[in-house]
Motif scaffolding. Structure first.
Motif, PDB file in Angstrom:
ATOM      1  N   SER A  21       0.821  -1.203   0.000  1.00  0.00           N
ATOM      2  CA  SER A  21       0.000   0.000   0.000  1.00  0.00           C
ATOM      3  C   SER A  21       0.852   1.248   0.000  1.00  0.00           C
ATOM      4  CB  SER A  21      -0.927   0.008   1.228  1.00  0.00           C
ATOM      5  OG  SER A  21      -0.172   0.130   2.422  1.00  0.00           O
ATOM      6  N   ALA A  22       2.071   1.158   0.524  1.00  0.00           N
ATOM      7  CA  ALA A  22       2.946   2.320   0.608  1.00  0.00           C
ATOM      8  C   ALA A  22       3.757   2.506  -0.654  1.00  0.00           C
ATOM      9  CB  ALA A  22       3.881   2.181   1.808  1.00  0.00           C
ATOM     10  N   CYS A  23       4.017   1.415  -1.364  1.00  0.00           N
ATOM     11  CA  CYS A  23       4.884   1.491  -2.530  1.00  0.00           C
ATOM     12  C   CYS A  23       4.183   0.882  -3.737  1.00  0.00           C
ATOM     13  CB  CYS A  23       6.179   0.739  -2.256  1.00  0.00           C
ATOM     14  SG  CYS A  23       7.343   0.757  -3.629  1.00  0.00           S
ATOM     15  N   SER A  24       4.241   1.566  -4.862  1.00  0.00           N
ATOM     16  CA  SER A  24       3.606   1.050  -6.060  1.00  0.00           C
ATOM     17  C   SER A  24       4.545   1.172  -7.240  1.00  0.00           C
ATOM     18  CB  SER A  24       2.302   1.814  -6.348  1.00  0.00           C
ATOM     19  OG  SER A  24       2.580   3.181  -6.580  1.00  0.00           O
ATOM     20  N   ALA A  25       4.357   0.310  -8.230  1.00  0.00           N
ATOM     21  CA  ALA A  25       5.202   0.320  -9.415  1.00  0.00           C
ATOM     22  C   ALA A  25       4.365   0.016 -10.642  1.00  0.00           C
ATOM     23  CB  ALA A  25       6.322  -0.711  -9.284  1.00  0.00           C
ATOM     24  N   ILE A 147       6.130  17.407  -0.689  1.00  0.00           N
ATOM     25  CA  ILE A 147       6.016  17.579   0.760  1.00  0.00           C
ATOM     26  C   ILE A 147       5.129  18.786   1.054  1.00  0.00           C
ATOM     27  CG2 ILE A 147       8.178  16.490   1.458  1.00  0.00           C
ATOM     28  CD1 ILE A 147       9.539  19.152   1.314  1.00  0.00           C
ATOM     29  N   THR A 148       4.378  18.715   2.121  1.00  0.00           N
ATOM     30  CA  THR A 148       3.537  19.833   2.522  1.00  0.00           C
ATOM     31  C   THR A 148       4.274  20.677   3.544  1.00  0.00           C
ATOM     32  OG1 THR A 148       2.546  18.648   4.360  1.00  0.00           O
ATOM     33  CG2 THR A 148       1.487  18.395   2.220  1.00  0.00           C
ATOM     34  N   ARG A 149       3.736  21.839   3.785  1.00  0.00           N
ATOM     35  CA  ARG A 149       4.343  22.720   4.781  1.00  0.00           C
ATOM     36  C   ARG A 149       4.351  22.049   6.161  1.00  0.00           C
ATOM     37  NH1 ARG A 149       4.663  28.287   4.686  1.00  0.00           N
ATOM     38  NH2 ARG A 149       3.129  28.355   2.994  1.00  0.00           N
ATOM     39  N   GLN A 150       3.240  21.382   6.505  1.00  0.00           N
ATOM     40  CA  GLN A 150       3.131  20.740   7.808  1.00  0.00           C
ATOM     41  C   GLN A 150       4.141  19.598   7.968  1.00  0.00           C
ATOM     42  OE1 GLN A 150       0.772  21.388   5.493  1.00  0.00           O
ATOM     43  NE2 GLN A 150      -1.263  20.964   6.359  1.00  0.00           N
ATOM     44  N   SER A 154       9.202  15.730   8.383  1.00  0.00           N
ATOM     45  CA  SER A 154       8.877  14.312   8.584  1.00  0.00           C
ATOM     46  C   SER A 154       7.457  14.078   8.087  1.00  0.00           C
ATOM     47  CB  SER A 154       8.971  13.936  10.063  1.00  0.00           C
ATOM     48  OG  SER A 154       8.047  14.643  10.834  1.00  0.00           O
ATOM     49  N   MET A 155       7.312  13.237   7.106  1.00  0.00           N
ATOM     50  CA  MET A 155       6.002  12.988   6.522  1.00  0.00           C
ATOM     51  C   MET A 155       5.124  12.189   7.488  1.00  0.00           C
ATOM     52  SD  MET A 155       6.849  12.165   2.574  1.00  0.00           S
ATOM     53  CE  MET A 155       7.610  13.408   1.525  1.00  0.00           C
ATOM     54  N   MET A 156       3.930  12.683   7.724  1.00  0.00           N
ATOM     55  CA  MET A 156       3.033  12.027   8.660  1.00  0.00           C
ATOM     56  C   MET A 156       1.991  11.221   7.893  1.00  0.00           C
ATOM     57  SD  MET A 156       4.220  12.964  11.526  1.00  0.00           S
ATOM     58  CE  MET A 156       2.918  12.578  12.671  1.00  0.00           C
ATOM     59  N   PRO A 157       1.802   9.945   8.259  1.00  0.00           N
ATOM     60  CA  PRO A 157       0.845   9.097   7.544  1.00  0.00           C
ATOM     61  C   PRO A 157      -0.592   9.559   7.656  1.00  0.00           C
ATOM     62  CG  PRO A 157       1.644   8.016   9.536  1.00  0.00           C
ATOM     63  CD  PRO A 157       2.502   9.227   9.330  1.00  0.00           C
ATOM     64  N   SER A 158      -0.874  10.447   8.629  1.00  0.00           N
ATOM     65  CA  SER A 158      -2.243  10.915   8.807  1.00  0.00           C
ATOM     66  C   SER A 158      -2.632  11.930   7.728  1.00  0.00           C
ATOM     67  CB  SER A 158      -2.398  11.556  10.190  1.00  0.00           C
ATOM     68  OG  SER A 158      -1.498  12.642  10.338  1.00  0.00           O
ATOM     69  N   TYR A 159      -1.652  12.512   7.048  1.00  0.00           N
ATOM     70  CA  TYR A 159      -1.964  13.493   6.022  1.00  0.00           C
ATOM     71  C   TYR A 159      -2.443  12.780   4.755  1.00  0.00           C
ATOM     72  CZ  TYR A 159      -1.570  17.307   2.718  1.00  0.00           C
ATOM     73  OH  TYR A 159      -1.849  18.249   1.767  1.00  0.00           O
ATOM     74  N   MET A 160      -3.565  13.209   4.197  1.00  0.00           N
ATOM     75  CA  MET A 160      -4.186  12.485   3.090  1.00  0.00           C
ATOM     76  C   MET A 160      -3.953  13.156   1.737  1.00  0.00           C
ATOM     77  SD  MET A 160      -5.275   9.943   4.647  1.00  0.00           S
ATOM     78  CE  MET A 160      -6.218   9.157   3.342  1.00  0.00           C
ATOM     79  N   GLY A 161      -2.941  14.011   1.630  1.00  0.00           N
ATOM     80  CA  GLY A 161      -2.651  14.672   0.360  1.00  0.00           C
ATOM     81  C   GLY A 161      -1.807  13.796  -0.537  1.00  0.00           C
ATOM     82  N   ASN A 162      -0.949  14.432  -1.315  1.00  0.00           N
ATOM     83  CA  ASN A 162      -0.127  13.709  -2.280  1.00  0.00           C
ATOM     84  C   ASN A 162       1.318  13.578  -1.843  1.00  0.00           C
ATOM     85  OD1 ASN A 162      -2.239  13.331  -4.184  1.00  0.00           O
ATOM     86  ND2 ASN A 162      -2.020  15.466  -4.822  1.00  0.00           N
ATOM     87  N   MET A 193       8.876   7.160  10.318  1.00  0.00           N
ATOM     88  CA  MET A 193      10.230   6.935   9.822  1.00  0.00           C
ATOM     89  C   MET A 193      10.358   7.229   8.328  1.00  0.00           C
ATOM     90  SD  MET A 193      11.885   6.092  12.473  1.00  0.00           S
ATOM     91  CE  MET A 193      13.410   5.510  11.720  1.00  0.00           C
ATOM     92  N   ASP A 194       9.232   7.409   7.649  1.00  0.00           N
ATOM     93  CA  ASP A 194       9.250   7.600   6.206  1.00  0.00           C
ATOM     94  C   ASP A 194       9.533   9.052   5.835  1.00  0.00           C
ATOM     95  OD1 ASP A 194       8.839   4.970   5.563  1.00  0.00           O
ATOM     96  OD2 ASP A 194       6.665   5.128   5.562  1.00  0.00           O
ATOM     97  N   THR A 195      10.763   9.473   6.052  1.00  0.00           N
ATOM     98  CA  THR A 195      11.197  10.798   5.618  1.00  0.00           C
ATOM     99  C   THR A 195      11.422  10.764   4.111  1.00  0.00           C
ATOM    100  OG1 THR A 195      13.528  10.258   5.934  1.00  0.00           O
ATOM    101  CG2 THR A 195      12.342  11.178   7.830  1.00  0.00           C
TER     102      THR A 195
END
Length: 216
Positions: A21-25, A147-150, A154-162, A193-195
């Motif tokens: 779900s996290a990685c696609s090809a 990446i978003t401003r927020q 560190s990318m947060m999995p709760s953010y539902m953007g792109n 951990m997904d920076t």
């Protein structure tokens, strides 16, 4: 009292699903001509990548921010090139590829001495670059980091953007610049951990494992 033990197979399926779900090809492109030219390739060079940072929350950064991101993109371009070289070298050590990858420092030295800047590579004929470098083929890729401003650091999995990282990597023949192979990979954050760097490194490691030269 009987305590049920967790089903290991079920847990493995859950973990696999999380990874997928996290990685696609997408399906790789492979030229009909590749089988013919593969045996002639003995030395391959990896070019610096074209790296682009995108922050949807800040479409019009000021001059200072633009300068900062330009420097970050330049550093990431060289870092990604180096990482792919290192990962590919590990695959050679494992006996999966029977060819040589030109050291990235030598590649960059030749490019610099020839007056070819990082920002020029995307517009250059890749066959010409391969011949300039004295190799049989070149690998070049593009890496996009959203990446978003927020979530800038560190990318947060709760953010539902792109938010996420995507890359497309191509292999070009030296003889005529023909596109022989191409793969597209993308990954979205799945944990704290997904920076951006961590996810980029994961994608490049996958690319190194699935180059079309695999013998084993």
């Amino acid at each position: 009292m009987i305590t049920k033990q967790p089903n290991k197979n079920f847990i493995a399926i859950i973990l696999l699903a999380a990874v997928l779900s996290a990685c696609s090809a997408s399906r790789d492109f492979l030229s009909d001509n590749f089988a013919k030219v593969k045996s002639t390739h003995q030395r391959v060079a990896i070019l610096p990548f074209d790296v682009q940072f995108e922050n949807p929350a800040n479409r019009k950064p000021d001059v200072r921010a633009q300068k900062f991101f330009s420097q970050q993109e330049r550093e990431a371009s060289l870092d990604t090139q180096k990482e792919l070289f290192v990962y590919a070298a590990k695959q050679i050590e494992k006996g999966r590829y029977e060819l040589a990858f030109q050291n990235f420092t030598q590649t960059n030295k030749i490019l610099a001495e020839s007056g070819i800047r990082l920002e020029d590579i995307s517009q250059q004929d890749k066959g010409h670059l391969a011949r300039l470098l004295g190799v049989d083929a070149v690998i070049w890729g593009q890496l996009g980091i959203t990446i978003t401003r927020q979530n800038r650091y560190s990318m947060m999995p709760s953010y539902m953007g792109n938010d996420g990282v995507s890359t497309n990597v191509s292999l070009f023949d030296a003889a005529n610049g023909e596109l022989l192979w191409k793969t597209n990979l993308s990954q979205r954050p799945n944990s704290r951990m997904d920076t951006p760097h961590h996810m980029s490194s994961q994608l490049i490691a996958q690319v190194a494992k699935h180059l079309p030269y695999k013998d084993k």
